[in-house]
Design a protein around this motif. Structure first.
Motif, mmCIF file in Angstrom:
data_model
loop_
_atom_site.group_PDB
_atom_site.id
_atom_site.type_symbol
_atom_site.label_atom_id
_atom_site.label_comp_id
_atom_site.label_asym_id
_atom_site.label_seq_id
_atom_site.Cartn_x
_atom_site.Cartn_y
_atom_site.Cartn_z
ATOM 1 N N ALA A 177 0.833 -1.214 0.000
ATOM 2 C CA ALA A 177 0.000 0.000 0.000
ATOM 3 C C ALA A 177 0.861 1.255 0.000
ATOM 4 O O ALA A 177 0.574 2.223 -0.718
ATOM 5 N N LEU A 178 1.955 1.258 0.789
ATOM 6 C CA LEU A 178 2.839 2.422 0.863
ATOM 7 C C LEU A 178 3.552 2.664 -0.469
ATOM 8 O O LEU A 178 3.842 3.796 -0.846
ATOM 9 N N LYS A 179 3.823 1.565 -1.204
ATOM 10 C CA LYS A 179 4.463 1.691 -2.520
ATOM 11 C C LYS A 179 3.462 2.031 -3.622
ATOM 12 O O LYS A 179 3.845 2.300 -4.750
ATOM 13 N N GLY A 180 2.171 1.974 -3.259
ATOM 14 C CA GLY A 180 1.142 2.231 -4.253
ATOM 15 C C GLY A 180 0.903 1.066 -5.191
ATOM 16 O O GLY A 180 0.353 1.238 -6.283
ATOM 17 N N GLU A 181 1.324 -0.131 -4.778
ATOM 18 C CA GLU A 181 1.195 -1.317 -5.628
ATOM 19 C C GLU A 181 0.143 -2.299 -5.120
ATOM 20 O O GLU A 181 -0.067 -3.349 -5.731
ATOM 21 N N GLY A 182 -0.494 -1.973 -3.996
ATOM 22 C CA GLY A 182 -1.499 -2.873 -3.436
ATOM 23 C C GLY A 182 -2.809 -2.805 -4.206
ATOM 24 O O GLY A 182 -3.167 -1.760 -4.761
ATOM 25 N N ASN A 183 -3.505 -3.933 -4.263
ATOM 26 C CA ASN A 183 -4.796 -3.979 -4.956
ATOM 27 C C ASN A 183 -5.983 -3.887 -4.002
ATOM 28 O O ASN A 183 -7.127 -3.783 -4.459
ATOM 29 N N PHE A 184 -5.705 -3.919 -2.703
ATOM 30 C CA PHE A 184 -6.796 -3.835 -1.724
ATOM 31 C C PHE A 184 -7.204 -2.379 -1.532
ATOM 32 O O PHE A 184 -6.366 -1.508 -1.303
ATOM 33 N N ALA A 185 -8.513 -2.120 -1.630
ATOM 34 C CA ALA A 185 -9.061 -0.762 -1.468
ATOM 35 C C ALA A 185 -8.372 0.224 -2.415
ATOM 36 O O ALA A 185 -8.139 1.384 -2.058
ATOM 37 N N ALA A 186 -8.049 -0.258 -3.622
ATOM 38 C CA ALA A 186 -7.344 0.595 -4.579
ATOM 39 C C ALA A 186 -8.255 1.102 -5.688
ATOM 40 O O ALA A 186 -7.805 1.476 -6.755
ATOM 41 N N GLY A 187 -9.558 1.078 -5.432
ATOM 42 C CA GLY A 187 -10.501 1.594 -6.417
ATOM 43 C C GLY A 187 -11.389 0.532 -7.022
ATOM 44 O O GLY A 187 -12.486 0.831 -7.489
ATOM 45 N N ASN A 188 -10.923 -0.725 -7.044
ATOM 46 C CA ASN A 188 -11.728 -1.809 -7.593
ATOM 47 C C ASN A 188 -12.460 -2.519 -6.455
ATOM 48 O O ASN A 188 -11.862 -3.304 -5.715
ATOM 49 N N THR A 189 -13.737 -2.224 -6.313
ATOM 50 C CA THR A 189 -14.520 -2.778 -5.203
ATOM 51 C C THR A 189 -14.595 -4.298 -5.265
ATOM 52 O O THR A 189 -14.540 -4.970 -4.225
ATOM 53 N N THR A 190 -14.702 -4.851 -6.465
ATOM 54 C CA THR A 190 -14.784 -6.308 -6.616
ATOM 55 C C THR A 190 -13.547 -6.987 -6.064
ATOM 56 O O THR A 190 -13.640 -7.970 -5.315
ATOM 57 N N ASP A 191 -12.355 -6.460 -6.407
ATOM 58 C CA ASP A 191 -11.110 -7.048 -5.909
ATOM 59 C C ASP A 191 -11.023 -6.943 -4.386
ATOM 60 O O ASP A 191 -10.586 -7.880 -3.715
ATOM 61 N N THR A 192 -11.445 -5.817 -3.851
ATOM 62 C CA THR A 192 -11.412 -5.627 -2.400
ATOM 63 C C THR A 192 -12.309 -6.651 -1.705
ATOM 64 O O THR A 192 -11.911 -7.273 -0.710
ATOM 65 N N LEU A 193 -13.506 -6.868 -2.239
ATOM 66 C CA LEU A 193 -14.425 -7.845 -1.650
ATOM 67 C C LEU A 193 -13.894 -9.269 -1.806
ATOM 68 O O LEU A 193 -14.067 -10.111 -0.916
ATOM 69 N N LEU A 194 -13.239 -9.543 -2.935
ATOM 70 C CA LEU A 194 -12.640 -10.867 -3.140
ATOM 71 C C LEU A 194 -11.534 -11.128 -2.124
ATOM 72 O O LEU A 194 -11.406 -12.241 -1.587
ATOM 73 N N PHE A 195 -10.725 -10.122 -1.855
ATOM 74 C CA PHE A 195 -9.677 -10.267 -0.838
ATOM 75 C C PHE A 195 -10.299 -10.583 0.530
ATOM 76 O O PHE A 195 -9.851 -11.492 1.229
ATOM 77 N N MET A 196 -11.316 -9.817 0.898
ATOM 78 C CA MET A 196 -11.960 -10.027 2.199
ATOM 79 C C MET A 196 -12.645 -11.392 2.271
ATOM 80 O O MET A 196 -12.598 -12.077 3.285
ATOM 81 N N GLY A 197 -13.256 -11.791 1.159
ATOM 82 C CA GLY A 197 -13.940 -13.078 1.132
ATOM 83 C C GLY A 197 -13.000 -14.259 1.186
ATOM 84 O O GLY A 197 -13.395 -15.368 1.553
ATOM 85 N N SER A 198 -11.733 -14.041 0.828
ATOM 86 C CA SER A 198 -10.768 -15.138 0.840
ATOM 87 C C SER A 198 -10.575 -15.699 2.249
ATOM 88 O O SER A 198 -10.244 -16.878 2.415
ATOM 89 N N GLY A 199 -10.786 -14.857 3.254
ATOM 90 C CA GLY A 199 -10.707 -15.350 4.637
ATOM 91 C C GLY A 199 -11.855 -16.290 4.950
ATOM 92 O O GLY A 199 -11.682 -17.295 5.651
ATOM 93 N N ILE A 200 -13.035 -15.971 4.417
ATOM 94 C CA ILE A 200 -14.210 -16.819 4.654
ATOM 95 C C ILE A 200 -14.022 -18.183 4.003
ATOM 96 O O ILE A 200 -14.241 -19.221 4.633
#
Length: 302
Positions: free
Chosen positions: A206-229
């Motif tokens: 995130a600090l490098k600006g290379e993270g995909n979590f909460a980076a504008g793509n809501t689908t990817d963010t939800l997929l990351f969170m759902g991976s724990g489930i």
């Protein structure tokens, strides 16, 4: 009254255990669909989020069950923490290979790996624990070895994806038995240990600006969170279900997930399944039939 209620309670517990374990195996079988959905995301980031989002789920279940005392004691034991770090490393290797293999269209090989796993467990028990194999078990392991040789000769290389998945999961199971705490407590301890480097990695991205979590793509963010489930839920369902089932029942049910994965790989993902793979799978299925027969026979004698 007493002689009637005990069998009823036993039957009820076994039925509940069967349903819980069945749900776990079905979820594991369908997991390739989820892994395909995150295949466009970096492997390390996916694995990191599987770990991070498993922590709150595992913690909530443990608090709900009121089983935090053993977990707190484990946190104060350097030996327990060291063993949990080892098992956590092994399961991370297994997860990483699995996620990568599905992303690069090698799902058939993951199915083969989890078919081989029970036979690898038998081999590990014989080599490391001195467990004696009967003739049927020796025949089953021999057939599995022939299947690997067939794939190696025809493909020109070892089926390393299948072998790495089978042996890493067998090693995880072997060392996991050394943790003298329940499966739910052990799982939380593992993901909590792993969450330290996983969280550090996600923050660094995130600090490098290379993270995909909460980076504008809501689908990817939800997929990351759902991976724990999709990681924690089947593991916990299996842990609770296995307690209520006979070992022989679990032994037969463990083929459900790789069978579903195999069918998805061939008929939905359209992965190639040539004659060589058909021969190898035929040998593995024969080996598993022999192994299961041996296990059921031993169960009846017991």
């Amino acid at each position: 009254m007493t002689t009637q209620t005990v069998p009823m309670n036993v039957d009820s517990g076994a039925r509940r255990g069967f349903i819980l374990a069945l749900c776990a195996y079905l979820l594991w079988g369908l997991l390739p669909f989820y892994m395909k959905a995150v295949a466009h995301l970096p492997l390390a980031e996916v694995v990191a989020h599987r770990i991070i989002w498993s922590v709150p789920i595992a913690a909530a279940v443990l608090i709900w069950l009121g089983r935090t005392a053993d977990f707190k004691a484990a946190l104060r034991s350097p030996r327990m923490l060291a063993m949990a770090a080892l098992t956590a490393t092994l399961i991370t290797i297994n997860w990483s290979i699995y996620v990568w293999a599905i992303a690069v269209d090698r799902t058939v090989e993951t199915a083969l790996g989890y078919y081989i796993n029970p036979l690898v467990n038998v081999l590990v028990g014989a080599l490391l624990l001195g467990e004696r194999l009967n003739r049927l078990q020796i025949a089953a392991v021999a057939l599995a070895a022939i299947a690997v040789i067939v794939l190696t000769v025809e493909g020109g290389t070892l089926p390393w994806v299948s072998l790495a998945l089978a042996f890493s999961f067998a090693a995880y199971g072997f060392f996991r038995k050394t943790l003298p705490i329940g499966p739910s407590q052990g799982f939380l301890l593992e993901v909590l240990i792993l969450s330290i480097p996983a969280l550090a990695y996600v923050i660094w991205l995130a600090l490098k600006g290379e993270g995909n979590f909460a980076a504008g793509n809501t689908t990817d963010t939800l997929l990351f969170m759902g991976s724990g489930i999709v990681t924690a839920v089947p593991l916990l369902l299996f842990a609770f279900g296995a307690k209520l089932l006979r070992l022989s029942t679990i032994g037969i049910m463990q083929y459900i997930a790789p069978t579903i994965v195999f069918l998805i790989a061939v008929f939905i993902f359209g992965e190639p399944f040539d004659t060589t793979k058909a021969v190898a799978f035929g040998l593995i299925w024969a080996a598993l039939a022999i192994y299961t027969w041996s296990m059921l026979a031993a169960s009846r004698r017991g």
